[in-house]
Design an enzyme around this catalytic site. Structure first.
Site, PDB file in Angstrom:
ATOM      1  N   TYR A  61    -105.928   6.170  61.090  1.00 23.73           N
ATOM      2  CA  TYR A  61    -106.768   7.275  61.737  1.00 23.73           C
ATOM      3  C   TYR A  61    -106.015   8.381  62.241  1.00 23.73           C
ATOM      4  O   TYR A  61    -104.841   8.248  62.732  1.00 23.73           O
ATOM      5  CB  TYR A  61    -106.989   6.324  63.251  1.00 23.73           C
ATOM      6  CG  TYR A  61    -108.606   6.197  63.381  1.00 23.73           C
ATOM      7  CD1 TYR A  61    -109.506   7.107  63.580  1.00 23.73           C
ATOM      8  CD2 TYR A  61    -109.274   4.758  63.277  1.00 23.73           C
ATOM      9  CE1 TYR A  61    -110.837   6.831  63.310  1.00 23.73           C
ATOM     10  CE2 TYR A  61    -110.313   4.710  63.231  1.00 23.73           C
ATOM     11  CZ  TYR A  61    -111.294   5.593  63.233  1.00 23.73           C
ATOM     12  OH  TYR A  61    -112.641   5.446  63.290  1.00 23.73           O
ATOM     13  N   GLU A  63    -107.876  11.393  63.887  1.00 23.72           N
ATOM     14  CA  GLU A  63    -108.910  12.210  64.343  1.00 23.72           C
ATOM     15  C   GLU A  63    -107.887  13.535  65.069  1.00 23.72           C
ATOM     16  O   GLU A  63    -107.180  13.440  65.550  1.00 23.72           O
ATOM     17  CB  GLU A  63    -109.485  11.637  65.676  1.00 23.72           C
ATOM     18  CG  GLU A  63    -110.772  10.855  65.442  1.00 23.72           C
ATOM     19  CD  GLU A  63    -111.356   9.874  66.301  1.00 23.72           C
ATOM     20  OE1 GLU A  63    -110.990  10.222  67.638  1.00 23.72           O
ATOM     21  OE2 GLU A  63    -112.392   9.327  66.334  1.00 23.72           O
ATOM     22  N   ASP A 207    -123.245  27.773  49.504  1.00 17.38           N
ATOM     23  CA  ASP A 207    -122.996  26.350  49.147  1.00 17.38           C
ATOM     24  C   ASP A 207    -122.721  26.137  47.787  1.00 17.38           C
ATOM     25  O   ASP A 207    -123.596  26.277  46.852  1.00 17.38           O
ATOM     26  CB  ASP A 207    -124.463  25.543  49.707  1.00 17.38           C
ATOM     27  CG  ASP A 207    -124.020  24.115  49.240  1.00 17.38           C
ATOM     28  OD1 ASP A 207    -123.143  23.529  48.661  1.00 17.38           O
ATOM     29  OD2 ASP A 207    -125.259  23.142  49.543  1.00 17.38           O
ATOM     30  N   THR A 233    -118.622  20.606  47.519  1.00 20.87           N
ATOM     31  CA  THR A 233    -117.970  19.030  47.314  1.00 20.87           C
ATOM     32  C   THR A 233    -116.880  19.340  46.360  1.00 20.87           C
ATOM     33  O   THR A 233    -116.481  20.273  45.723  1.00 20.87           O
ATOM     34  CB  THR A 233    -119.001  18.373  46.552  1.00 20.87           C
ATOM     35  OG1 THR A 233    -119.516  19.318  45.498  1.00 20.87           O
ATOM     36  CG2 THR A 233    -120.217  18.114  47.284  1.00 20.87           C
ATOM     37  N   LYS A 236    -117.434  17.436  41.956  1.00 22.11           N
ATOM     38  CA  LYS A 236    -118.300  17.997  40.857  1.00 22.11           C
ATOM     39  C   LYS A 236    -117.346  18.406  39.852  1.00 22.11           C
ATOM     40  O   LYS A 236    -116.241  17.885  39.356  1.00 22.11           O
ATOM     41  CB  LYS A 236    -119.491  18.670  41.518  1.00 22.11           C
ATOM     42  CG  LYS A 236    -120.314  17.890  42.365  1.00 22.11           C
ATOM     43  CD  LYS A 236    -121.510  18.772  42.578  1.00 22.11           C
ATOM     44  CE  LYS A 236    -122.070  17.870  43.855  1.00 22.11           C
ATOM     45  NZ  LYS A 236    -123.300  18.483  44.185  1.00 22.11           N
ATOM     46  N   ARG A 242    -114.238  12.205  45.784  1.00 22.30           N
ATOM     47  CA  ARG A 242    -115.563  12.406  46.473  1.00 22.30           C
ATOM     48  C   ARG A 242    -115.524  12.995  47.837  1.00 22.30           C
ATOM     49  O   ARG A 242    -114.699  12.293  48.634  1.00 22.30           O
ATOM     50  CB  ARG A 242    -116.526  10.900  46.306  1.00 22.30           C
ATOM     51  CG  ARG A 242    -117.862  11.099  46.999  1.00 22.30           C
ATOM     52  CD  ARG A 242    -118.499   9.933  46.210  1.00 22.30           C
ATOM     53  NE  ARG A 242    -118.840  10.028  44.814  1.00 22.30           N
ATOM     54  CZ  ARG A 242    -119.704  10.824  44.281  1.00 22.30           C
ATOM     55  NH1 ARG A 242    -120.669  11.446  45.099  1.00 22.30           N
ATOM     56  NH2 ARG A 242    -119.777  10.835  43.021  1.00 22.30           N
TER      57      ARG A 242
HETATM   58  C1  PLP Z   1    -124.006  18.029  45.774  1.00 17.29           C
HETATM   59  C2  PLP Z   1    -124.559  19.096  46.484  1.00 17.29           C
HETATM   60  C3  PLP Z   1    -124.441  18.813  47.790  1.00 17.29           C
HETATM   61  C4  PLP Z   1    -124.353  17.464  48.634  1.00 17.29           C
HETATM   62  O1  PLP Z   1    -122.968  16.953  48.374  1.00 17.29           O
HETATM   63  P1  PLP Z   1    -122.847  15.357  48.590  1.00 17.29           P
HETATM   64  O2  PLP Z   1    -121.309  15.053  48.663  1.00 17.29           O
HETATM   65  O3  PLP Z   1    -123.712  14.483  47.918  1.00 17.29           O
HETATM   66  O4  PLP Z   1    -123.262  15.286  50.178  1.00 17.29           O
HETATM   67  C5  PLP Z   1    -124.846  19.959  48.892  1.00 17.29           C
HETATM   68  N1  PLP Z   1    -125.179  21.029  48.228  1.00 17.29           N
HETATM   69  C6  PLP Z   1    -125.176  21.435  47.075  1.00 17.29           C
HETATM   70  C7  PLP Z   1    -125.676  22.744  46.432  1.00 17.29           C
HETATM   71  C8  PLP Z   1    -125.004  20.128  45.984  1.00 17.29           C
HETATM   72  O5  PLP Z   1    -124.887  20.725  44.951  1.00 17.29           O
END
Ligand code: PLP
Length: 421
Positions: A61, A63, A207, A233, A236, A242
């Protein structure tokens, strides 16, 4: 090397204690090894990253933030988080990094919390044109708690309509403008978006979940110099564990950190934080930079080969790791194409195309991406083979033919083995 050996000695313990779950681990490894993974948001992370995820850091933990924890015994995990933060700032030239978000969606919730209040207006890419659930979907917190206005792509060239974006921004005065999407094959003009944000006094939020790995590999331009905040993320193209991450200008550092913890999360997943550090170091290597460029070369080759099979690449092709294909010329919907390819061992997803006449559950398109196959070492020649597999699979509902393609897929993936050494 056998699948059992891959998981190491602990796997024998698991097998004895819980054969049901051990069987899932084995068959999932086999599924990843034998099928073609064309889902644009998936990749094969390194064994070094997998090692951190299966480590004792999972027990801790922590936090708070390094040096300011709510629990004792954090001296070791503090080191991992500091390394991850420093590597993120170095790799992206960022003033601030928060490496704790559990996922891309968590990172985005923290961005909303840091800069807006419920009811505020946010401008983001429309979902049917490639935006993400967290960009204002009616079934998501973003659409329920915020007034999300949207912009899309032009019908003629399927590229972001910056004039519409600017007009909507001037009309609706958003607190924040979000760029970045899940199914946009072209590059975003961050300079233009910065200018619009400045004109209307909005926070510039990018994003970058899908394409941040290409930025990390210096294969496409970075949003970091322009944006107030960049969320993404780490699993990817970036090829890490993850999880999620947020980069920000120094002036927003305190707001972002407070939003992540205690704003929306409790304890960080320290095994994943350590995995992010490992992945970021991998991203800083010449080998990864070559990988990022190859991902784009392969995506362009795959899109071109699918075009020569009669499908149409949305936005006139791709400049990233994914292609969105309009497959109406085949007479088959995205849903059916997805199912038939699945039967042939080709894993990808149906996807709406801009101005799609079909419902989101049916669609006229497919989305294919090259992060995973490129990690396997496949190149342009294999992309052409894959395109012919897809074209043949889409056109038939004959189970035997699909099974025949599947054995060709297995022969191809056997030449590019993953997780063997
Ligand atoms: C994949 C993705 C997310 C979300 O990611 P998670 O890890 O699945 O919650 C958010 N924004 C965009 C543009 C994405 O492609």
């Amino acid at each position: 090397m056998s699948a059992e050996t891959f998981y190491g000695p602990d796997f024998n313990l698991l097998s004895q204690q819980d054969p049901d779950i051990a069987a899932v681990l084995l068959s999932e490894l086999k599924r990843q090894q034998t099928n073609l993974q064309l889902i644009a948001s998936e990749n094969f992370t390194s064994r070094a990253v997998l090692a951190t995820l299966g480590s004792t850091l999972s027990n801790k933990y922590a936090e708070g933030y390094p040096g300011k924890r709510y629990y004792g015994g954090c001296e070791e995990v503090d080191k991992a988080e500091i390394i991850a933060i420093d590597r993120a700032k170095d790799l992206f030239g960022a003033e601030h990094a928060n490496v704790q978000p559990h996922s891309g969606a968590s990172a985005n919730i923290a961005v909303y919390l840091a800069f807006t209040k419920p009811g505020d207006t946010v401008l983001a890419m429309s979902l049917p044109h490639g935006g993400h659930l967290t960009h204002g979907s009616k079934v998501n917190f973003s659409g329920k708690w915020f007034n999300v206005e949207s912009y899309g792509v032009r019908q003629d060239n399927e590229l972001i309509d910056y004039d519409e974006l600017r007009d909507t921004a001037i009309r609706t005065k958003p607190k924040m403008i979000c760029s970045g999407a899940t199914a946009y094959p072209s590059l975003v003009d961050f300079e233009k978006i910065r200018a619009i944000c400045d004109e209307v006094g909005a926070i510039m939020w990018v994003d970058a979940a899908h394409f941040i790995g290409l930025v990390a590999g210096k294969a496409i331009p970075s949003p970091v110099p322009y944006a107030d905040v960049v969320s993404f993320t780490t699993h990817k193209v970036l090829r890490g564990p993850r999880g999620g991450m947020i980069l920000a200008k120094a002036e927003h550092a305190a707001a972002i950190d407070k939003a992540v913890f205690p704003g929306i999360q409790g304890g960080p997943v320290m095994s994943a934080v350590a995995g992010k550090a490992v992945a970021l170091a991998e991203c800083a290597t010449p080998a990864y930079q070559k990988y990022a460029k190859d991902v784009i070369i392969n995506a362009k080759a795959l899109a071109a080969a699918l075009e020569s099979e009669g499908m149409r690449a949305v936005s006139g092709g791709t400049q990233t790791h994914l292609a969105l294909m309009d497959i109406r010329s085949t007479g088959v919907t995205g849903k059916v194409a997805d199912e038939r390819c699945g039967q042939a061992g080709i894993v990808m997803n149906k996807n709406s195309i801009p101005y799609d006449p079909e419902k989101p559950g049916i669609t006229s398109g497919i989305r294919v991406g090259t992060p995973a196959t490129t990690t396997q070492g496949m190149g342009v020649a294999e992309m052409q083979t894959i395109a012919s597999f897809i074209a043949r699979a889409i056109k038939t509902d004959d189970e035997k033919t699909l099974a025949g393609i599947k054995s060709e897929v297995h022969a191809l993936t056997a030449r590019f083995p993953i997780y063997t050494a």
